[in-house]
Design a protein around this motif. Structure first.
Motif, PDB file in Angstrom:
ATOM      1  N   SER A 158       0.832  -1.204   0.000  1.00 31.67           N
ATOM      2  CA  SER A 158       0.000   0.000   0.000  1.00 31.67           C
ATOM      3  C   SER A 158       0.865   1.252   0.000  1.00 31.67           C
ATOM      4  N   GLU A 208       0.248  -9.016   2.774  1.00 39.28           N
ATOM      5  CA  GLU A 208       0.445  -7.665   3.284  1.00 39.28           C
ATOM      6  C   GLU A 208      -0.146  -7.550   4.687  1.00 39.28           C
ATOM      7  N   GLU A 242      -6.025  -3.012  -2.976  1.00 44.56           N
ATOM      8  CA  GLU A 242      -4.730  -3.685  -3.161  1.00 44.56           C
ATOM      9  C   GLU A 242      -4.885  -5.050  -3.815  1.00 44.56           C
ATOM     10  N   HIS A 272      -3.067 -11.237  -3.937  1.00 41.02           N
ATOM     11  CA  HIS A 272      -2.830 -10.407  -2.750  1.00 41.02           C
ATOM     12  C   HIS A 272      -3.601 -10.989  -1.567  1.00 41.02           C
TER      13      HIS A 272
END
Length: 134
Positions: A10, A30, A56, A67
């Motif tokens: 991000s 993430e 994202e 992701h």
């Protein structure tokens, strides 16, 4: 074929996604993290969590990268207990979303009673939704 198990995309540019694609990264995780300054409103967390589970994931998919993320209240922000309580109410809305693989990043910063309280509450949440396997 590679997986990056800890990356904060991000805060990265599209060029970084292109570079990851070129070297064969197929998936990333993430972790939700402290953004470098204290958030002061629950809406800031909500916007951030929405970007992790929405924007994202979409952005990564444009480069053929899956992701995944973690959602949690960082220990640095657990000491604002009024805000931490509001964030704890949000977490159950996000931990079951597609692509969320854990509760986190959690742990300790200053090792306060508040940090310990919210650390344990998040561990309980992870157990409740089967995101913690012992």
């Amino acid at each position: 074929m590679y997986i990056d198990p800890h990356i904060h995309v991000s805060s990265r540019t599209t060029d970084d996604y292109e570079a990851m694609q070129k070297v064969g990264i197929k998936a990333i995780i993430e972790p939700a993290f402290w953004l470098g300054q204290p958030r002061t409103k629950v809406g800031s967390f909500q916007d951030y969590f929405n970007s992790l589970v929405g924007w994202e994931r979409f952005r990564a998919s444009q480069f053929g990268i899956k992701h995944y993320c973690t959602i949690g209240l960082n220990s640095k922000e657990a000491n604002n207990e009024a805000l931490a309580e509001q964030v704890m109410e949000l977490l159950p809305l996000y931990v079951g979303k597609e692509g969320v693989v854990a509760v986190g990043e959690i742990g300790y910063d200053d090792q306060t009673k508040a940090e310990d309280k919210y650390y344990r509450l998040q561990l309980d949440l992870a157990k409740e939704v089967n995101l913690l396997r012992l």
